[in-house]
Design a protein around this motif. Sequence first.
Motif, PDB file in Angstrom:
ATOM      1  N   UNK A 245      49.276 -34.966 -22.350  1.00  0.00           N
ATOM      2  CA  UNK A 245      47.948 -35.234 -21.786  1.00  0.00           C
ATOM      3  C   UNK A 245      47.513 -34.164 -20.784  1.00  0.00           C
ATOM      4  N   UNK A 246      48.401 -33.226 -20.457  1.00  0.00           N
ATOM      5  CA  UNK A 246      48.121 -32.172 -19.479  1.00  0.00           C
ATOM      6  C   UNK A 246      47.761 -32.767 -18.114  1.00  0.00           C
ATOM      7  N   UNK A 247      48.611 -33.697 -17.664  1.00  0.00           N
ATOM      8  CA  UNK A 247      48.423 -34.333 -16.370  1.00  0.00           C
ATOM      9  C   UNK A 247      49.754 -34.379 -15.643  1.00  0.00           C
ATOM     10  N   UNK A 248      49.682 -34.626 -14.355  1.00  0.00           N
ATOM     11  CA  UNK A 248      50.895 -34.956 -13.624  1.00  0.00           C
ATOM     12  C   UNK A 248      51.320 -36.367 -14.024  1.00  0.00           C
ATOM     13  N   UNK A 249      52.585 -36.679 -13.826  1.00  0.00           N
ATOM     14  CA  UNK A 249      53.076 -38.006 -14.194  1.00  0.00           C
ATOM     15  C   UNK A 249      52.327 -39.093 -13.423  1.00  0.00           C
ATOM     16  N   UNK A 250      52.110 -38.882 -12.146  1.00  0.00           N
ATOM     17  CA  UNK A 250      51.444 -39.915 -11.342  1.00  0.00           C
ATOM     18  C   UNK A 250      50.022 -40.151 -11.837  1.00  0.00           C
ATOM     19  N   UNK A 251      49.303 -39.075 -12.120  1.00  0.00           N
ATOM     20  CA  UNK A 251      47.932 -39.233 -12.613  1.00  0.00           C
ATOM     21  C   UNK A 251      47.924 -39.903 -13.980  1.00  0.00           C
ATOM     22  N   UNK A 252      48.876 -39.485 -14.843  1.00  0.00           N
ATOM     23  CA  UNK A 252      48.930 -40.071 -16.185  1.00  0.00           C
ATOM     24  C   UNK A 252      49.214 -41.567 -16.115  1.00  0.00           C
ATOM     25  N   UNK A 253      50.185 -41.975 -15.326  1.00  0.00           N
ATOM     26  CA  UNK A 253      50.513 -43.401 -15.211  1.00  0.00           C
ATOM     27  C   UNK A 253      49.305 -44.190 -14.732  1.00  0.00           C
ATOM     28  N   UNK A 254      48.582 -43.652 -13.743  1.00  0.00           N
ATOM     29  CA  UNK A 254      47.421 -44.349 -13.207  1.00  0.00           C
ATOM     30  C   UNK A 254      46.321 -44.492 -14.268  1.00  0.00           C
ATOM     31  N   UNK A 255      46.038 -43.402 -14.959  1.00  0.00           N
ATOM     32  CA  UNK A 255      44.972 -43.456 -15.967  1.00  0.00           C
ATOM     33  C   UNK A 255      45.382 -44.273 -17.180  1.00  0.00           C
ATOM     34  N   UNK A 256      46.661 -44.201 -17.551  1.00  0.00           N
ATOM     35  CA  UNK A 256      47.145 -45.009 -18.671  1.00  0.00           C
ATOM     36  C   UNK A 256      47.004 -46.494 -18.350  1.00  0.00           C
ATOM     37  N   UNK A 257      47.419 -46.882 -17.152  1.00  0.00           N
ATOM     38  CA  UNK A 257      47.337 -48.294 -16.745  1.00  0.00           C
ATOM     39  C   UNK A 257      45.883 -48.751 -16.701  1.00  0.00           C
ATOM     40  N   UNK A 258      44.994 -47.887 -16.211  1.00  0.00           N
ATOM     41  CA  UNK A 258      43.587 -48.257 -16.155  1.00  0.00           C
ATOM     42  C   UNK A 258      43.003 -48.429 -17.561  1.00  0.00           C
ATOM     43  N   UNK A 259      43.462 -47.608 -18.492  1.00  0.00           N
ATOM     44  CA  UNK A 259      42.930 -47.669 -19.848  1.00  0.00           C
ATOM     45  C   UNK A 259      43.512 -48.816 -20.661  1.00  0.00           C
ATOM     46  N   UNK A 260      44.789 -49.101 -20.498  1.00  0.00           N
ATOM     47  CA  UNK A 260      45.483 -50.033 -21.396  1.00  0.00           C
ATOM     48  C   UNK A 260      45.932 -51.327 -20.747  1.00  0.00           C
ATOM     49  N   UNK A 261      46.000 -51.341 -19.415  1.00  0.00           N
ATOM     50  CA  UNK A 261      46.466 -52.546 -18.735  1.00  0.00           C
ATOM     51  C   UNK A 261      47.974 -52.671 -18.694  1.00  0.00           C
ATOM     52  N   UNK A 262      48.697 -51.658 -19.125  1.00  0.00           N
ATOM     53  CA  UNK A 262      50.155 -51.719 -19.108  1.00  0.00           C
ATOM     54  C   UNK A 262      50.698 -50.337 -18.752  1.00  0.00           C
ATOM     55  N   UNK A 263      52.002 -50.231 -18.616  1.00  0.00           N
ATOM     56  CA  UNK A 263      52.619 -48.953 -18.286  1.00  0.00           C
ATOM     57  C   UNK A 263      52.922 -48.168 -19.559  1.00  0.00           C
ATOM     58  N   UNK A 264      53.067 -46.845 -19.453  1.00  0.00           N
ATOM     59  CA  UNK A 264      53.371 -46.058 -20.655  1.00  0.00           C
ATOM     60  C   UNK A 264      54.648 -46.494 -21.360  1.00  0.00           C
ATOM     61  N   UNK A 265      55.718 -46.747 -20.615  1.00  0.00           N
ATOM     62  CA  UNK A 265      56.984 -47.086 -21.265  1.00  0.00           C
ATOM     63  C   UNK A 265      56.946 -48.480 -21.878  1.00  0.00           C
ATOM     64  N   UNK A 266      56.259 -49.416 -21.242  1.00  0.00           N
ATOM     65  CA  UNK A 266      56.113 -50.741 -21.861  1.00  0.00           C
ATOM     66  C   UNK A 266      55.340 -50.626 -23.170  1.00  0.00           C
ATOM     67  N   UNK A 267      54.324 -49.791 -23.166  1.00  0.00           N
ATOM     68  CA  UNK A 267      53.556 -49.604 -24.391  1.00  0.00           C
ATOM     69  C   UNK A 267      54.416 -48.988 -25.484  1.00  0.00           C
ATOM     70  N   UNK A 268      55.220 -47.986 -25.146  1.00  0.00           N
ATOM     71  CA  UNK A 268      56.095 -47.359 -26.137  1.00  0.00           C
ATOM     72  C   UNK A 268      57.058 -48.388 -26.725  1.00  0.00           C
ATOM     73  N   UNK A 269      57.617 -49.235 -25.880  1.00  0.00           N
ATOM     74  CA  UNK A 269      58.535 -50.270 -26.371  1.00  0.00           C
ATOM     75  C   UNK A 269      57.824 -51.184 -27.355  1.00  0.00           C
ATOM     76  N   UNK A 270      56.595 -51.593 -27.015  1.00  0.00           N
ATOM     77  CA  UNK A 270      55.860 -52.497 -27.907  1.00  0.00           C
ATOM     78  C   UNK A 270      55.591 -51.830 -29.246  1.00  0.00           C
ATOM     79  N   UNK A 271      55.304 -50.521 -29.243  1.00  0.00           N
ATOM     80  CA  UNK A 271      55.058 -49.821 -30.499  1.00  0.00           C
ATOM     81  C   UNK A 271      56.332 -49.680 -31.320  1.00  0.00           C
ATOM     82  N   UNK A 272      57.463 -49.510 -30.647  1.00  0.00           N
ATOM     83  CA  UNK A 272      58.728 -49.434 -31.381  1.00  0.00           C
ATOM     84  C   UNK A 272      59.070 -50.772 -32.027  1.00  0.00           C
TER      85      UNK A 272
END
Length: 323
Positions: A245-272
């Motif tokens: 995403x070309x972001x810092x981890x902190x910025x990515x986590x914040x924007x991911x949570x705002x967009x999806x309502x969950x954390x990146x790793x929780x989302x990855x687990x659900x997709x797996x």
Amino acid sequence: MLLPFPARPHLVSVLAFDGMAPFELGCVVELFGLPRPELDVPWYDLTVCAETREPLRVVGGFTMRAEHGLDLLAEADTVIVPGVADVRAPVSEPLVTALRAASARGARMVSICSGAFALAAAGLLDGRPATTHWRYAELFQRRFPAVLVNPSVLYVDDGDVLTSAGSAAGLDLLIHLVRRDHGPNVANTVARRLVVPPHREGGQAQFIQAAVTPVADDDAVARAMAWALDHLAGPISVGDLAGVAHMSERTFIRRFKRQTGTSPLRWVISQRVAASLPLLESTAAPVEEIGAAVGFESPATFRHHFTRAMRTSPSAYRRAFGA
């Protein structure tokens, strides 16, 4: 166990009523009314029934007329109530009588969203688990205290009586009915035609957690999500996603949570977990190999996350839905 279809088509009757929203009825018509000769299985015979032959007002400013009355509803093999006009109003005696008659004949009784109020008014949910739209759950429990209400699931399969949560959850339940009747391959094919997942996150047969796989509007986040889906089999870290995403981890986590309502790793687990479902359904690969194929580090980790999401084990899921 697949439904033993008789020589005649399985009759599905859905209730239409004055003041209804068209979405739920449309889902039923799409699933059971559209001919599907390409599937090479005996499909359903759908009828739309109503208490009156007069024009019915539909949300959105149009009317429709049902060709059949409640007599045919009472004769159906599967009865679907897609809602009620007013969750605080009493259900009409003619409808209650028709629902009881259908149930007494052995029909499979199904509700979508507020349709559970009609099944409960007919006494068909007493002492049984059921769900409805989360907005109505408290009122539903007050009106029908004998029902075991579970407001946190997409649908409940209690054998001959099935109930779903809000409108879109009805589609999950209808696909589940096809799965019960014709098996996972047919259900998956129908789901693909509808461009919907055959299971949503937490999608165990009886109790599905009300969580929808999120889709990001943010192009950078969406790009990272697409990359993750293409690399599920390998290790995925927040740093990897942030880099895509070309972001810092902190910025990515914040924007991911705002967009999806969950954390990146929780989302990855659900997709797996979601990616493991078709492998469990259609292959004989050992559970351990399937877990590794979708990116879980160990069989124990796979079983833990699968059971947490699906409310059943991978092996039990395969027994229920394996081809």
